[in-house]
Design a protein around this motif. Structure first.
Motif, short mmCIF file in Angstrom:
data_model
loop_
_atom_site.label_atom_id
_atom_site.label_comp_id
_atom_site.label_asym_id
_atom_site.label_seq_id
_atom_site.Cartn_x
_atom_site.Cartn_y
_atom_site.Cartn_z
N CYS A 180 0.81 -1.23 0.00
CA CYS A 180 0.00 0.00 0.00
C CYS A 180 0.84 1.27 0.00
O CYS A 180 0.46 2.25 -0.64
N TRP A 181 1.98 1.25 0.69
CA TRP A 181 2.77 2.47 0.77
C TRP A 181 3.96 2.47 -0.18
O TRP A 181 4.08 3.32 -1.05
N GLN A 182 4.84 1.48 -0.03
CA GLN A 182 6.06 1.50 -0.82
C GLN A 182 5.81 1.26 -2.30
O GLN A 182 6.56 1.76 -3.14
N LEU A 183 4.77 0.51 -2.64
CA LEU A 183 4.40 0.32 -4.04
C LEU A 183 3.31 1.29 -4.49
O LEU A 183 2.81 1.18 -5.61
N ASP A 184 2.93 2.20 -3.61
CA ASP A 184 2.00 3.29 -3.92
C ASP A 184 0.63 2.78 -4.38
O ASP A 184 0.02 3.33 -5.28
N ARG A 185 0.15 1.70 -3.73
CA ARG A 185 -1.19 1.19 -4.01
C ARG A 185 -2.08 1.54 -2.82
O ARG A 185 -2.57 0.68 -2.09
N LEU A 186 -2.30 2.84 -2.65
CA LEU A 186 -2.92 3.34 -1.43
C LEU A 186 -4.36 2.90 -1.26
O LEU A 186 -4.87 2.88 -0.12
N THR A 187 -5.03 2.55 -2.33
CA THR A 187 -6.43 2.14 -2.21
C THR A 187 -6.61 0.63 -2.22
O THR A 187 -7.74 0.15 -2.19
N ASP A 188 -5.52 -0.13 -2.25
CA ASP A 188 -5.64 -1.58 -2.04
C ASP A 188 -6.06 -1.83 -0.59
O ASP A 188 -5.66 -1.09 0.32
N ILE A 189 -6.84 -2.85 -0.38
CA ILE A 189 -7.29 -3.23 0.96
C ILE A 189 -6.68 -4.58 1.31
O ILE A 189 -6.82 -5.54 0.55
N VAL A 190 -6.01 -4.65 2.45
CA VAL A 190 -5.41 -5.89 2.94
C VAL A 190 -6.17 -6.31 4.20
O VAL A 190 -6.16 -5.60 5.20
N VAL A 191 -6.84 -7.45 4.13
CA VAL A 191 -7.66 -7.96 5.24
C VAL A 191 -6.92 -9.11 5.91
O VAL A 191 -6.59 -10.11 5.26
N ASN A 192 -6.68 -8.99 7.19
CA ASN A 192 -6.09 -10.07 7.97
C ASN A 192 -7.22 -10.82 8.66
O ASN A 192 -7.83 -10.32 9.60
#
Length: 201
Positions: free
Chosen positions: A40-52
């Motif tokens: 999300c940050w280093q690859l600049d995919r700020l709108t990706d959602i990561v669900v744990n």
């Protein structure tokens, strides 16, 4: 490697306490949080959602039984499955049930890119309870080959670093990684997915 879309993606990380990262990091980030930071940050995919959706002490059959709640409702683009450490307590008799449950989870997740993780190496002190853990690692490898899933082979990675299997520097107890172990898991996962690795935080 995982295929990144130009559109926002949903990543679901299902597993047990090692995925949930409860207690044993002692306040540090778990491996899923590290992966999220990279994506999300280093690859600049700020709108990706990561669900744990990891749940401590759960096995593959538990995750399958709660599939809609833990996985299905999120309609993941990427589904990560990291299970087997608890399942291995059933010994060789449990391998088929583990394999069948994992296969059904994969089959129900058609359309998602599947990432399968082998369990970690446990320390010598933890082997009495999980003597057949290598058989569960092998079942994961076979499932990845059969289904075309991406394979993150943590067992092989840890044994390459600790040939005697005593990975105490990366463990908080006989079966759970510490903060250093979680970072190693994250970077090995990221490299396997073709996403580089975490730059200095």
């Amino acid at each position: 490697m995982v295929a990144l879309s130009d559109n926002p993606m949903t990543w679901v990380m299902a597993g047990d306490s090692i995925t949930q990262a409860v207690y044993h990091t002692h306040g540090a980030r778990g491996w899923v949080e590290h992966v999220q930071e990279r994506v999300c940050w280093q690859l600049d995919r700020l709108t990706d959602i990561v669900v744990n959706s990891g749940v401590s002490a759960w096995k593959a059959t538990d995750v399958l039984g709660a599939y809609d709640f833990l996985i299905g409702r999120f309609a993941p683009d990427v589904l990560s499955l990291s299970l087997g450490t608890n399942d291995a307590r059933a010994g060789l008799d449990g391998v088929k049930g583990f394999r069948d449950a994992m296969r059904e989870i994969i089959d129900r997740s058609a359309g998602a890119q599947i990432v399968l993780h082998t369990p970690l190496v446990v320390s010598h002190a933890g082997r009495a309870a999980r003597a057949e853990l290598p058989a569960y690692c092998q079942a994961v490898r076979e499932l990845a080959e059969e289904t075309g899933a991406l394979l993150v082979d943590h067992e092989a990675h840890w044994l390459a670093e600790f040939p005697d299997g005593e990975a105490l520097a990366w463990l908080d107890d006989p079966a759970h990684p510490n903060a250093a172990g979680h970072l190693r898991m994250a970077n090995h996962t990221l490299r396997t997915l073709g996403l580089g690795e975490l730059t200095e935080l």
